[in-house]
Design a protein around this motif. Sequence first.
Motif, short mmCIF file in Angstrom:
data_model
loop_
_atom_site.label_atom_id
_atom_site.label_comp_id
_atom_site.label_asym_id
_atom_site.label_seq_id
_atom_site.Cartn_x
_atom_site.Cartn_y
_atom_site.Cartn_z
N TRP A 129 -6.03 2.31 12.33
CA TRP A 129 -6.40 1.47 11.14
C TRP A 129 -5.42 1.20 10.14
O TRP A 129 -4.80 -0.16 9.60
CB TRP A 129 -7.33 2.20 10.29
N ALA A 130 -4.37 2.27 10.03
CA ALA A 130 -3.11 2.00 9.25
C ALA A 130 -2.20 1.09 9.44
O ALA A 130 -1.79 0.38 8.75
CB ALA A 130 -2.43 3.37 9.11
N VAL A 131 -1.98 0.95 10.76
CA VAL A 131 -1.11 0.05 11.32
C VAL A 131 -1.51 -1.48 11.28
O VAL A 131 -0.92 -2.39 10.89
CB VAL A 131 -0.71 0.15 13.07
N GLU A 132 -3.00 -1.70 11.54
CA GLU A 132 -3.59 -2.86 11.55
C GLU A 132 -3.42 -3.41 10.05
O GLU A 132 -3.50 -4.59 9.79
CB GLU A 132 -5.26 -2.76 11.82
N HIS A 133 -3.79 -2.33 9.03
CA HIS A 133 -4.03 -3.00 7.61
C HIS A 133 -2.73 -2.68 6.64
O HIS A 133 -2.95 -3.36 5.64
CB HIS A 133 -5.26 -2.14 7.09
N ASN A 134 -1.90 -2.21 7.22
CA ASN A 134 -0.46 -2.00 6.43
C ASN A 134 0.04 -3.33 5.85
O ASN A 134 0.35 -3.56 4.59
CB ASN A 134 0.51 -1.10 7.07
N PRO A 135 -0.04 -4.52 6.61
CA PRO A 135 0.53 -5.72 5.92
C PRO A 135 -0.49 -6.01 4.71
O PRO A 135 0.05 -6.81 3.81
CB PRO A 135 0.25 -6.82 7.14
N ASP A 136 -1.68 -5.88 5.09
CA ASP A 136 -2.37 -6.27 3.93
C ASP A 136 -2.28 -5.50 2.59
O ASP A 136 -2.37 -6.05 1.56
CB ASP A 136 -3.97 -6.23 4.48
N ILE A 137 -2.17 -4.28 2.78
CA ILE A 137 -2.09 -3.49 1.57
C ILE A 137 -0.70 -3.83 1.11
O ILE A 137 -0.65 -3.75 -0.16
CB ILE A 137 -2.08 -1.77 2.21
N GLU A 138 0.56 -4.03 1.77
CA GLU A 138 1.72 -4.34 1.19
C GLU A 138 1.53 -5.71 0.42
O GLU A 138 2.00 -5.63 -0.62
CB GLU A 138 2.80 -4.54 2.34
N ARG A 139 0.81 -6.61 1.02
CA ARG A 139 0.56 -7.85 0.25
C ARG A 139 -0.26 -7.53 -1.05
O ARG A 139 0.07 -8.16 -2.15
CB ARG A 139 -0.21 -8.93 0.86
N SER A 140 -1.09 -6.61 -1.03
CA SER A 140 -1.95 -6.24 -2.12
C SER A 140 -1.03 -5.61 -3.32
O SER A 140 -1.10 -5.92 -4.40
CB SER A 140 -2.98 -5.37 -1.75
N HIS A 141 -0.10 -4.70 -2.88
CA HIS A 141 0.83 -4.09 -3.37
C HIS A 141 1.74 -5.03 -4.21
O HIS A 141 1.95 -4.92 -5.75
CB HIS A 141 1.80 -3.11 -3.09
N ASP A 142 2.26 -5.96 -3.45
CA ASP A 142 3.00 -7.19 -4.17
C ASP A 142 2.28 -7.91 -5.17
O ASP A 142 2.92 -8.22 -6.24
CB ASP A 142 3.68 -8.05 -3.04
N ALA A 143 1.11 -8.21 -4.77
CA ALA A 143 0.32 -9.28 -5.72
C ALA A 143 0.06 -8.36 -7.02
O ALA A 143 0.30 -8.87 -8.28
CB ALA A 143 -0.93 -9.48 -5.16
N TYR A 144 -0.36 -7.06 -6.77
CA TYR A 144 -0.56 -6.22 -8.31
C TYR A 144 0.60 -5.93 -8.92
O TYR A 144 0.58 -6.06 -10.31
CB TYR A 144 -1.01 -4.80 -7.54
N ASP A 145 1.97 -5.46 -8.40
CA ASP A 145 2.98 -5.39 -9.01
C ASP A 145 3.34 -6.57 -9.82
O ASP A 145 4.04 -6.43 -10.84
CB ASP A 145 4.12 -4.75 -8.10
N SER A 146 3.55 -8.01 -9.17
CA SER A 146 3.71 -8.99 -10.10
C SER A 146 2.90 -9.33 -11.14
O SER A 146 3.25 -9.84 -12.00
CB SER A 146 3.89 -10.15 -9.03
N ARG A 147 1.62 -9.02 -11.20
CA ARG A 147 0.50 -9.03 -12.13
C ARG A 147 0.81 -8.21 -13.20
O ARG A 147 0.92 -8.56 -14.25
CB ARG A 147 -0.87 -8.95 -11.76
N GLU A 148 1.26 -7.10 -12.97
CA GLU A 148 1.73 -6.07 -13.85
C GLU A 148 3.14 -6.07 -14.65
O GLU A 148 3.39 -5.41 -15.69
CB GLU A 148 1.72 -4.81 -13.07
N ARG A 149 3.84 -7.05 -13.94
CA ARG A 149 5.13 -7.38 -14.69
C ARG A 149 5.06 -7.91 -15.99
O ARG A 149 4.57 -8.52 -16.63
CB ARG A 149 6.21 -7.78 -13.89
#
Length: 125
Positions: free
Chosen positions: A105-125
Amino acid sequence: MSQYEKTCLIRGDGGRAVRGILDRIGDKWTLLVVATLHGERMRFTELLRRIPGISQRMLTLTLRRLERDGLVGRTVFAEVPPRVEYELTPMGSTLIEPAVTLAQWAVEHNPDIERSHDAYDSRER
């Protein structure tokens, strides 16, 4: 089992059992030790060699906790010098399947989680 029954099972004791187990197996080393012992008996030095980055102290602490939890067995041989081997107990072996499922599950969803991190971090800046 319905989703409602699963939720009730998890919340049955206020989540204490689930939190306790996840605290144990979710640490940095436990699943690596369990996976390394899967299907094999090993001496401490072999485990230390096969798990990159783990210190002697952390391996010792992790093995003690796993032994206390009943997931790892420790056999001491009356030799000079003493020989100690570790292996998964039958209960410890039952952890392999859910651990592999979680890893997949972690390997499969890690790219999605990283994209979510990037999107969240860019909104919070």
